[in-house]
Write a protein that holds these residues in place. Structure first.
Motif, PDB file in Angstrom:
ATOM      1  N   ASP A 142     -80.934  15.650  44.913  1.00  0.00           N
ATOM      2  CA  ASP A 142     -80.505  14.779  46.009  1.00  0.00           C
ATOM      3  C   ASP A 142     -81.269  13.473  45.852  1.00  0.00           C
ATOM      4  OD1 ASP A 142     -79.501  13.642  48.254  1.00  0.00           O
ATOM      5  OD2 ASP A 142     -80.552  14.942  49.676  1.00  0.00           O
ATOM      6  N   GLN A 192     -66.600  17.963  37.092  1.00  0.00           N
ATOM      7  CA  GLN A 192     -65.673  18.990  37.581  1.00  0.00           C
ATOM      8  C   GLN A 192     -65.590  20.162  36.608  1.00  0.00           C
ATOM      9  OE1 GLN A 192     -64.522  18.974  40.601  1.00  0.00           O
ATOM     10  NE2 GLN A 192     -65.366  16.933  41.009  1.00  0.00           N
ATOM     11  N   VAL A 251     -72.704  22.765  41.637  1.00  0.00           N
ATOM     12  CA  VAL A 251     -71.878  22.597  42.844  1.00  0.00           C
ATOM     13  C   VAL A 251     -72.075  21.168  43.318  1.00  0.00           C
ATOM     14  CG1 VAL A 251     -71.499  23.289  45.230  1.00  0.00           C
ATOM     15  CG2 VAL A 251     -72.025  25.020  43.510  1.00  0.00           C
ATOM     16  N   ILE A 252     -70.984  20.464  43.583  1.00  0.00           N
ATOM     17  CA  ILE A 252     -71.042  19.055  43.955  1.00  0.00           C
ATOM     18  C   ILE A 252     -70.716  18.897  45.429  1.00  0.00           C
ATOM     19  CG2 ILE A 252     -70.176  16.736  43.452  1.00  0.00           C
ATOM     20  CD1 ILE A 252     -69.170  17.895  40.753  1.00  0.00           C
ATOM     21  N   ASP A 253     -71.584  18.161  46.148  1.00  0.00           N
ATOM     22  CA  ASP A 253     -71.346  17.844  47.552  1.00  0.00           C
ATOM     23  C   ASP A 253     -71.727  16.385  47.769  1.00  0.00           C
ATOM     24  OD1 ASP A 253     -70.930  17.760  50.243  1.00  0.00           O
ATOM     25  OD2 ASP A 253     -72.661  19.018  50.787  1.00  0.00           O
ATOM     26  N   GLY A 254     -70.761  15.489  47.533  1.00  0.00           N
ATOM     27  CA  GLY A 254     -71.051  14.054  47.615  1.00  0.00           C
ATOM     28  C   GLY A 254     -71.994  13.644  46.492  1.00  0.00           C
ATOM     29  N   GLN A 255     -73.128  13.006  46.870  1.00  0.00           N
ATOM     30  CA  GLN A 255     -74.121  12.618  45.873  1.00  0.00           C
ATOM     31  C   GLN A 255     -75.167  13.708  45.643  1.00  0.00           C
ATOM     32  OE1 GLN A 255     -75.800   8.792  46.846  1.00  0.00           O
ATOM     33  NE2 GLN A 255     -73.940   7.688  46.324  1.00  0.00           N
ATOM     34  N   GLU A 274     -76.024  20.569  43.222  1.00  0.00           N
ATOM     35  CA  GLU A 274     -76.826  21.776  43.064  1.00  0.00           C
ATOM     36  C   GLU A 274     -76.638  22.311  41.659  1.00  0.00           C
ATOM     37  OE1 GLU A 274     -77.409  26.322  44.831  1.00  0.00           O
ATOM     38  OE2 GLU A 274     -75.913  24.958  45.719  1.00  0.00           O
TER      39      GLU A 274
END
Length: 255
Positions: free
Chosen positions: A202, A226, A235-239, A242
């Motif tokens: 993060d 992707q 795992v992608i969550d915005g910027q 994980e």
């Protein structure tokens, strides 16, 4: 007592506007000494020498997106990152940018220009709110001359820079985009987190930043991310990314 300085400008109006928003940091002497002792450059100094260096330093905190200095600015100081994160950015005459590396807490920036007196070879931008200690070139050179251990640390730092640039060049030649991206994500992980099975990045880096760091376009990096996500590696969550499978990412980076 901390001092405040304004970095040498390039004459650009945006530089002046950015710097007017910077805020003065308040880091007491004890905290500053602790930071210096944690750096590779100053860790060998005794308490009194560290105290003298701290008193010669000037403090500044930069908000996210502010420039510590611009490419081609005078190399009049080095800085020690006390907290926060910065990115080193190289720009072409056409305005294209490449992010060379990110640097964070307890890392020293700007040794090269301090040593040779040449203009800055790259810009430095705060990725998040960042507090630094700045040491003028004349003081740094005097310290290097008086302290052989500091000179040795500077030489090792420059050697590491050359090795890193050589490795990045080799990666561009021998690794595909997925491999370069996997290797970059692993490099951004703190050393203490590399022993875990998973960790979270993060750092406030956008996909455009990641693209600039691996020599690709943002759409290409988006597709590569992707693919890594589809394989269960991330795992992608915005910027926020994980890293779910560090061993798997290592294998992909070495493919």
């Amino acid at each position: 007592m901390p001092f405040v300085w304004a970095p040498s400008g390039t004459g650009l109006l945006c530089s002046a506007l950015l710097l007017t928003d910077a805020v003065t940091a308040v880091l007491d002497e004890r905290e500053a000494i602790r930071v210096l002792r944690s750096t590779n450059l100053f860790r060998t100094l005794d308490e009194e020498s560290l105290r003298k260096v701290v008193r010669a330093c000037r403090q500044r905190t930069y908000r996210r997106g502010q420039y510590l200095w611009y490419q081609d600015d005078p190399g009049d100081r080095l800085v020690i990152v006390c907290q926060g994160l910065v990115k080193i950015v190289l720009a072409s005459e056409r305005g294209d940018e490449v992010v060379l590396v990110t640097m964070g807490r307890n890392e020293v920036i700007g040794e090269l220009a301090v040593l040779d007196g040449a203009p800055r070879s790259a810009s430095v931008v705060a990725v998040e709110d960042t507090t630094v200690l700045g040491l003028d070139r004349s003081v740094a050179l005097d310290l290097i001359a008086r302290q052989p251990a500091v000179l040795d640390a500077v030489l090792r730092s420059l050697g590491g820079l050359v090795r890193r640039l050589t490795e990045q060049t080799a990666d561009l030649v021998f690794l595909d985009l997925g491999g370069r991206l996997a290797k970059l994500l692993l490099r951004l992980v703190h050393d203490e987190d590399l022993v875990a099975e998973s960790t979270v990045l993060d750092m406030g880096l956008s996909q455009s930043d990641l693209a600039a760091m691996v020599g690709a376009t943002r759409p290409a990096v988006n597709r590569a991310l992707q693919v890594l996500a589809a394989r269960g590696l991330i795992v992608i969550d915005g910027q926020v990314i994980e890293l779910r499978d560090l061993p798997g990412l290592r294998r992909r980076a070495n493919a």
